[in-house]
Design a protein around this motif. Sequence first.
Motif, mmCIF file in Angstrom:
data_model
loop_
_atom_site.group_PDB
_atom_site.id
_atom_site.type_symbol
_atom_site.label_atom_id
_atom_site.label_comp_id
_atom_site.label_asym_id
_atom_site.label_seq_id
_atom_site.Cartn_x
_atom_site.Cartn_y
_atom_site.Cartn_z
ATOM 1 N N CYS A 1 0.794 -1.172 0.098
ATOM 2 C CA CYS A 1 0.125 -0.080 0.059
ATOM 3 C C CYS A 1 0.859 1.228 0.014
ATOM 4 C CB CYS A 1 -1.036 0.020 1.181
ATOM 5 S SG CYS A 1 -0.044 0.159 2.932
ATOM 6 N N LYS B 1 -3.004 -0.506 -5.364
ATOM 7 C CA LYS B 1 -4.325 -0.340 -5.344
ATOM 8 C C LYS B 1 -4.917 0.158 -3.937
ATOM 9 C CE LYS B 1 -5.016 -1.611 -9.640
ATOM 10 N NZ LYS B 1 -3.326 -2.137 -10.133
ATOM 11 N N VAL B 2 -4.150 0.241 -2.914
ATOM 12 C CA VAL B 2 -4.354 0.353 -1.767
ATOM 13 C C VAL B 2 -3.664 1.795 -1.246
ATOM 14 C CG1 VAL B 2 -4.794 -0.181 0.788
ATOM 15 C CG2 VAL B 2 -5.216 -1.870 -1.155
ATOM 16 N N CYS C 1 -8.952 1.739 -6.760
ATOM 17 C CA CYS C 1 -8.132 1.572 -5.701
ATOM 18 C C CYS C 1 -9.233 1.680 -4.527
ATOM 19 C CB CYS C 1 -7.383 2.978 -5.634
ATOM 20 S SG CYS C 1 -6.044 3.013 -6.515
ATOM 21 N N ARG C 2 -8.759 1.489 -3.353
ATOM 22 C CA ARG C 2 -9.295 1.723 -2.221
ATOM 23 C C ARG C 2 -8.649 2.508 -1.177
ATOM 24 N NH1 ARG C 2 -13.778 -1.814 -1.374
ATOM 25 N NH2 ARG C 2 -14.577 -0.035 -0.078
ATOM 26 N N LEU D 1 -8.009 -4.746 2.588
ATOM 27 C CA LEU D 1 -8.258 -4.224 1.118
ATOM 28 C C LEU D 1 -7.145 -4.963 0.165
ATOM 29 C CD1 LEU D 1 -8.675 -0.254 2.026
ATOM 30 C CD2 LEU D 1 -10.363 -2.133 1.362
ATOM 31 N N LEU D 2 -5.974 -5.416 0.855
ATOM 32 C CA LEU D 2 -5.184 -5.839 -0.159
ATOM 33 C C LEU D 2 -5.651 -7.390 -0.541
ATOM 34 C CD1 LEU D 2 -1.620 -5.099 1.537
ATOM 35 C CD2 LEU D 2 -2.579 -4.281 -0.476
ATOM 36 N N ALA E 1 -6.566 -1.875 5.698
ATOM 37 C CA ALA E 1 -5.597 -1.837 4.775
ATOM 38 C C ALA E 1 -5.537 -3.370 4.509
ATOM 39 C CB ALA E 1 -4.322 -1.096 5.046
#
Length: 690
Positions: free
Chosen positions: A155, A210-211, A237-238, A293-294, A290
């Motif tokens: 991230c 993407k995080v 993305c987040r 989110l991965l 996080a």
Amino acid sequence: MVNRQLIDPESIVVVGASNNTGKPGGKLFHNILHGSFRGKLYAVNPGEDEIQGKPSFRAIKDLPESELAILAIPAAFCVEAVRELARDKGTKAFIIVSAGFGEESEEGARIEREIAGICNANDAALIGPNCIGVMTTAYQGVFTLPVPKLDPAGCDFISGSGATAVFIMEAGLQKGLKFNTVFSVGNSAQLGVEDVLQYLDETFTEQSSKVKMLYFESIKDPDRLLRHAMNLIRKGCRIAAIKAGTSEAGSRAASSHTGAMASSDLAVDVLFKKAGIIRCHGREELTTVASVLLYPKAGGRNFAIITHAGGPAVMLTDTLAAGNLHVPKITGKKADELLMHLFPGSSVANPIDILATGNAEQVGICIDYCEKYFDQINGIVVIFGTPGLFPVYDVYDVLDRKMKQCKKPIYPVLPSVTTAEGEVREFQSRGHINFPDEVLLGQALGKVYNTPEPAGDKVYLEGIDIQKIREIIDRAGNGYLEPEAVQSVLDAAGISRVREVVVTGGEALRTSASELGYPLVMKVVGPVHKSDVGGVVMNIRDEKTLMEAFQTMKKIEHYKGVLIQQMLEGTELFVGAVYEPGFGHVILCGLGGIYVEALKDTASGLAPLSMAEANSMIRSLKSSKILDGTRGKEGVNKHKFAETVVRLSSFLRYATEIAELDMNPLIGNKESITVVDARIRIEKQKKTAV
């Protein structure tokens, strides 16, 4: 502006480098020297000819040209160093880790501004001062630990605080969270969190992280944060973020219901919600979110829990349910078949309990059934620790293999981080994240799945006369608008209001009452909180009652006249707005009348709102079922309620001078939503960002 020299420099100079790695300059030089940097590395120290085995220059004037300069010298010497480097050495990026600037004194703030001015004049990027530095895949320009091995699959992390960045990285690394870039922006004399996020947006490719993790101590440019966060999320993305320092109840002297309920913290909430940012409140929560989110996102809200310990599975089930996620019961032929593979006393109802004697093979079989046969399951949580009787490497080997094979995401909860420290460390070394606390994982999953996608950015203007509203506001002074002006604003916005008249004399009152028709409501004009001073009389059905109420109201302090209006039947509603400097208008809605403050059941959003956002706000109210109609009482037209909220939010985008606005109550029924009482306070003084 973030530039190439800051991200991927060909040459770096550390001004204030030292042989003592216990000092910031020494540790900085050491971290860069032993990190991934492959360009030319220089040191400046007036008392040394060699720093950590590398030649050192006594003065900046002796240096070759350097693209990036990292300064670890006292604040008082930074101005001349930056000026000389920018002017004579072609330096286009600066990181100042030194303290003693705006965070300490006005003189420090002056120095900070002067440095930023030099950088701006020379098109140079500036990070800091008062920060730990920057880490990219090209170099590790920080003076602190940890220095994680950077991974493009990790991230991006941007922090407004250096010490907090260190603690957040520590929390993440313990779980196995990977990092791609780390930016500590410190005092943000030139570049802040929003600027770095803008860079990540404008340079985004399919290969980008993407995080994103963000830590704010102040949001200097909410509009820019909103724009680039929405862009990134729409690109796939987040984003998860902490905004600290918003616990105050609000510094404004609020005179309306809306102003009393709004706060800086609420403004952050609605900004993040509109952008699609997942808001967190601590480093463990942030790094857990996080980490989630991965993982690939599950295709739904149904989770299977595979465990050999009943208690953690029960706690996780409760936490998932609180987040509107589900642990559905598993039954049927395949469930019976799975049970045959487990020891007697096991359960597959979900949670799937394989008992304390469960082994690696059984864990693998349970995962296979969840992956292949239980179609209602979208994600899998495996809880497996150890009492320390025997190693569990074989269980974690199976878990590793299944996580790489399965399409459904598998979240490992390996709580024995002390007893099975070696096994957990080996598992994480294969690139996996561990969630040692099942409740934190459940809360994080809830936040991830319940944070909405970015809102639409089109402003609804159908039937709204912005020019007329602007004319009314431009003519007005500070303070509350007169009732006639409020009526004109509502009419120009296309917001339905009750027929009403303001009068000051008895004969005009009789005439107006006859024209409007009984029953009527009378309200005193002048005092702000009318109900508190006996300034509201309902259900006036004849002239005698009308005149008696009029005589009573004339005696109220600050009396200016009375307003009479048609009395409507329906459910009392509330819509309001307050201007939050830097953010714009926060919109609130809920049940009206006395229920606004008594129940405090309100929903909020950031102007301008789309119909989808307004409908979502109304659905989120605890009283939403009342609006549908209960126990024979008619409900309200939710579509028109949402449209009223949207119309208000749209015209406020063009009327930032409106500090507070209350429409309370509105009367709602199946046919209409009608404003009965409204107040608008104007404040034309200059607004500053928060």
